[in-house]
Design a protein around this motif. Structure first.
Motif, PDB file in Angstrom:
ATOM      1  N   SER A 275       7.606 -18.798  12.716  1.00 10.74           N
ATOM      2  CA  SER A 275       8.015 -17.441  13.058  1.00 10.74           C
ATOM      3  C   SER A 275       6.777 -16.600  13.335  1.00 10.74           C
ATOM      4  O   SER A 275       5.648 -17.042  13.126  1.00 10.74           O
ATOM      5  CB  SER A 275       8.847 -16.838  11.922  1.00 10.74           C
ATOM      6  N   ASN A 276       6.986 -15.382  13.794  1.00 11.60           N
ATOM      7  CA  ASN A 276       5.895 -14.488  14.181  1.00 11.60           C
ATOM      8  C   ASN A 276       5.203 -13.926  12.936  1.00 11.60           C
ATOM      9  O   ASN A 276       5.838 -13.232  12.141  1.00 11.60           O
ATOM     10  CB  ASN A 276       6.460 -13.339  15.027  1.00 11.60           C
ATOM     11  N   PRO A 277       3.894 -14.195  12.729  1.00 10.93           N
ATOM     12  CA  PRO A 277       3.207 -13.710  11.514  1.00 10.93           C
ATOM     13  C   PRO A 277       3.251 -12.198  11.369  1.00 10.93           C
ATOM     14  O   PRO A 277       3.453 -11.680  10.269  1.00 10.93           O
ATOM     15  CB  PRO A 277       1.774 -14.208  11.700  1.00 10.93           C
ATOM     16  N   MET A 278       3.060 -11.477  12.484  1.00  9.07           N
ATOM     17  CA  MET A 278       3.064 -10.022  12.416  1.00  9.07           C
ATOM     18  C   MET A 278       4.439  -9.489  12.033  1.00  9.07           C
ATOM     19  O   MET A 278       4.557  -8.528  11.260  1.00  9.07           O
ATOM     20  CB  MET A 278       2.623  -9.433  13.757  1.00  9.07           C
ATOM     21  N   MET A 279       5.483 -10.128  12.557  1.00  9.58           N
ATOM     22  CA  MET A 279       6.834  -9.704  12.215  1.00  9.58           C
ATOM     23  C   MET A 279       7.130  -9.969  10.742  1.00  9.58           C
ATOM     24  O   MET A 279       7.822  -9.188  10.082  1.00  9.58           O
ATOM     25  CB  MET A 279       7.859 -10.426  13.094  1.00  9.58           C
ATOM     26  N   ASN A 280       6.582 -11.060  10.222  1.00 12.59           N
ATOM     27  CA  ASN A 280       6.780 -11.372   8.802  1.00 12.59           C
ATOM     28  C   ASN A 280       6.138 -10.311   7.914  1.00 12.59           C
ATOM     29  O   ASN A 280       6.703  -9.918   6.885  1.00 12.59           O
ATOM     30  CB  ASN A 280       6.212 -12.754   8.482  1.00 12.59           C
ATOM     31  N   ILE A 281       4.939  -9.860   8.296  1.00 12.91           N
ATOM     32  CA  ILE A 281       4.278  -8.800   7.530  1.00 12.91           C
ATOM     33  C   ILE A 281       5.076  -7.503   7.620  1.00 12.91           C
ATOM     34  O   ILE A 281       5.256  -6.791   6.619  1.00 12.91           O
ATOM     35  CB  ILE A 281       2.837  -8.590   8.039  1.00 12.91           C
ATOM     36  N   LEU A 282       5.580  -7.193   8.828  1.00 16.96           N
ATOM     37  CA  LEU A 282       6.385  -5.973   9.000  1.00 16.96           C
ATOM     38  C   LEU A 282       7.668  -6.035   8.182  1.00 16.96           C
ATOM     39  O   LEU A 282       8.088  -5.038   7.590  1.00 16.96           O
ATOM     40  CB  LEU A 282       6.712  -5.768  10.491  1.00 16.96           C
ATOM     41  N   ARG A 283       8.309  -7.215   8.151  1.00 12.36           N
ATOM     42  CA  ARG A 283       9.505  -7.372   7.331  1.00 12.36           C
ATOM     43  C   ARG A 283       9.181  -7.134   5.856  1.00 12.36           C
ATOM     44  O   ARG A 283       9.978  -6.556   5.118  1.00 12.36           O
ATOM     45  CB  ARG A 283      10.099  -8.777   7.511  1.00 12.36           C
ATOM     46  N   GLY A 284       8.011  -7.617   5.451  1.00 12.48           N
ATOM     47  CA  GLY A 284       7.605  -7.393   4.072  1.00 12.48           C
ATOM     48  C   GLY A 284       7.447  -5.916   3.766  1.00 12.48           C
ATOM     49  O   GLY A 284       7.867  -5.442   2.710  1.00 12.48           O
ATOM     50  N   LEU A 285       6.860  -5.154   4.693  1.00  8.42           N
ATOM     51  CA  LEU A 285       6.661  -3.720   4.497  1.00  8.42           C
ATOM     52  C   LEU A 285       7.993  -2.985   4.358  1.00  8.42           C
ATOM     53  O   LEU A 285       8.069  -1.911   3.752  1.00  8.42           O
ATOM     54  CB  LEU A 285       5.849  -3.130   5.654  1.00  8.42           C
ATOM     55  N   GLN A 286       9.039  -3.578   4.943  1.00  9.15           N
ATOM     56  CA  GLN A 286      10.361  -2.956   4.899  1.00  9.15           C
ATOM     57  C   GLN A 286      11.254  -3.572   3.816  1.00  9.15           C
ATOM     58  O   GLN A 286      12.429  -3.241   3.713  1.00  9.15           O
ATOM     59  CB  GLN A 286      11.050  -3.109   6.263  1.00  9.15           C
ATOM     60  N   GLY A 287      10.683  -4.454   2.994  1.00  6.83           N
ATOM     61  CA  GLY A 287      11.502  -5.240   2.067  1.00  6.83           C
ATOM     62  C   GLY A 287      11.443  -4.799   0.624  1.00  6.83           C
ATOM     63  O   GLY A 287      11.460  -5.644  -0.264  1.00  6.83           O
ATOM     64  N   GLY A 288      11.361  -3.502   0.362  1.00  8.86           N
ATOM     65  CA  GLY A 288      11.305  -3.041  -1.010  1.00  8.86           C
ATOM     66  C   GLY A 288       9.904  -3.150  -1.584  1.00  8.86           C
ATOM     67  O   GLY A 288       8.947  -3.517  -0.886  1.00  8.86           O
ATOM     68  N   PHE A 289       9.777  -2.855  -2.882  1.00  9.39           N
ATOM     69  CA  PHE A 289       8.450  -2.817  -3.513  1.00  9.39           C
ATOM     70  C   PHE A 289       7.741  -4.156  -3.433  1.00  9.39           C
ATOM     71  O   PHE A 289       6.559  -4.233  -3.103  1.00  9.39           O
ATOM     72  CB  PHE A 289       8.569  -2.382  -4.972  1.00  9.39           C
ATOM     73  N   GLU A 290       8.468  -5.249  -3.742  1.00  8.52           N
ATOM     74  CA  GLU A 290       7.836  -6.569  -3.767  1.00  8.52           C
ATOM     75  C   GLU A 290       7.283  -6.951  -2.397  1.00  8.52           C
ATOM     76  O   GLU A 290       6.128  -7.368  -2.266  1.00  8.52           O
ATOM     77  CB  GLU A 290       8.831  -7.641  -4.247  1.00  8.52           C
ATOM     78  N   GLY A 291       8.125  -6.813  -1.380  1.00  4.92           N
ATOM     79  CA  GLY A 291       7.685  -7.171  -0.032  1.00  4.92           C
ATOM     80  C   GLY A 291       6.555  -6.283   0.447  1.00  4.92           C
ATOM     81  O   GLY A 291       5.600  -6.752   1.078  1.00  4.92           O
TER      82      GLY A 291
END
Length: 391
Positions: A275-291
């Motif tokens: 998957s797209n590494p940048m998209m994974n980081i962005l998903r993490g930023l939007q995934g609550g405190f843990e992400g």
């Protein structure tokens, strides 16, 4: 008496030995904090139970898979229910559980004790070889700086856990050190063991290849003739033994599963797919405190690493970049991003970058070291109480 006085004097003048003592003391203090946290959280009925099971603090998450391999060997059985459905133990590479099983037999089947001992011995070996490698590349001051940042790195307490991190890191440091010292046979053996510890170990062929070229191309003439001559040397050709060792493991697992690619395919049971590494980081930023925490942690480490591009050998930069990118390529969901701080822990070139960017005895160094140590304590407590902030 004279001998002991001489040894004491050597110790007093040995900065690496002092750092090792500090590292061990810090780890003991952190262990007591983790144990106290579990006692306060009522994980144990009484202090006797706490003492009897205190080593279990270091047995979490993937540790269970290693214990399964130790006790039952590789097998087809998979988890059938819950979010872990489809997961099987042949996703994990064999060296760490194999060493733990052998040592555990000496301890009458106490595999947890054996695993923790291997992890901690490997951690100390990693410290020593990180120093030796960085000293060889730069100087002793840089070597000590690299060790400092390794000791206080926010997830460094995992080097004592029943995971492969410490063994992998020690083998990586030693492999590169002996490659740089042109001890090719030893470095090749260590590289094969490295590849059998974790799949990312195969990337060590890149710096090994370039270290060999640098030592064997005369007068720095990197023309086609010299490069071809170096590539077709027996030593370079033996580098194929490293990926071949991984293939041998895959073949062994195929005798159980019937599929040569089952070691790769089983990773999908953990939700890993390209998957797209940048998209994974962005998903993490939007995934609550843990992400958000994991994404910010990853971004900070990656920024520091990129800033060190011109300060370390290019082959080490490529190695470090691959060790950053591949976990990101295989982290499609926020939950799986939570392993990234653990994967980043073993990126050896990152500590060398820290050593070259952050000068000794500066205010910046003190702030970073103190901040990392506080964050390490916080993460260790979260991990001890089964918080999914770090898995």
């Amino acid at each position: 008496m004279k001998f002991f006085l001489e040894q004491l004097n050597k110790f007093q003048n040995n900065d690496l030995a002092k750092l090792l003592v500090i590292a061990i003391l810090l780890r003991l203090v952190l262990f007591l904090v983790m144990l106290s946290t579990r006692i306060q959280a009522d994980y144990y009925q009484n202090s006797g139970e706490a003492l009897n099971s205190m080593l279990n603090i270091w047995v979490m998450w993937d540790s269970g898979w290693y214990l399964d391999i130790i006790n039952s060997g590789y097998h087809l059985s998979t988890i059938t229910i819950g979010p872990e459905a489809g997961q099987a133990n042949y996703a994990f590479f064999p060296l760490y559980p194999l060493l733990t099983k052998f040592l555990g037999m000496i301890f009458l089947g106490n595999y947890v004790l054996a695993g923790v001992i291997i992890s901690n011995i490997s951690w100390i070996a990693g410290i020593v070889y990180l120093y030796k490698l960085t000293k060889e590349l730069f100087n002793s001051t840089a070597g000590l700086q690299a060790v400092k940042f390794m000791i206080v790195f926010p997830t460094a307490f995992l080097f004592s856990a029943m995971f492969t991190e410490s063994l992998f890191f020690a083998l990586l440091c030693a492999t590169l050190y002996y490659s740089l010292k042109t001890n090719w046979k030893l470095s090749l053996i260590l590289a094969i063991l490295l590849a059998l510890t974790r799949n990312m170990g195969i990337w060590v062929v890149i710096p090994m290849f370039f270290f060999y070229l640098e030592k064997n191309i005369k007068d720095e003439k990197y023309d086609l003739r010299n490069i071809v001559k170096a590539i077709w040397s027996p030593n370079i050709l033996t580098l194929f033994c490293i990926p071949l060792s991984v293939f041998c493991f895959m073949y062994y697992i195929s005798t159980i599963t019937g599929d040569i690619f089952s070691v790769i395919e089983i990773q999908g049971a953990w939700g890993r797919e390209l998957s797209n590494p940048m998209m994974n980081i962005l998903r993490g930023l939007q995934g609550g405190f843990e992400g958000m925490f994991v994404s910010i942690f990853t971004i900070i480490c990656l920024v520091f690493f990129v800033l060190g591009y011109s300060r370390i050998p290019k082959s080490l930069f490529i190695l470090g970049l691959l060790m950053f990118i591949f976990p990101l390529l295989n982290s499609p969901q926020v939950f799986h991003l939570l392993s990234l701080p653990r994967y980043i822990l073993v990126i050896l070139p990152l500590y060398i970058v820290f050593a070259t960017l952050i000068k000794k005895d500066t205010q910046l160094e003190k702030i970073i070291l103190a901040s990392c140590l506080i964050l390490q304590t916080f993460l260790a407590i979260q991990w001890t109480t089964y918080n999914v902030l770090l898995v």
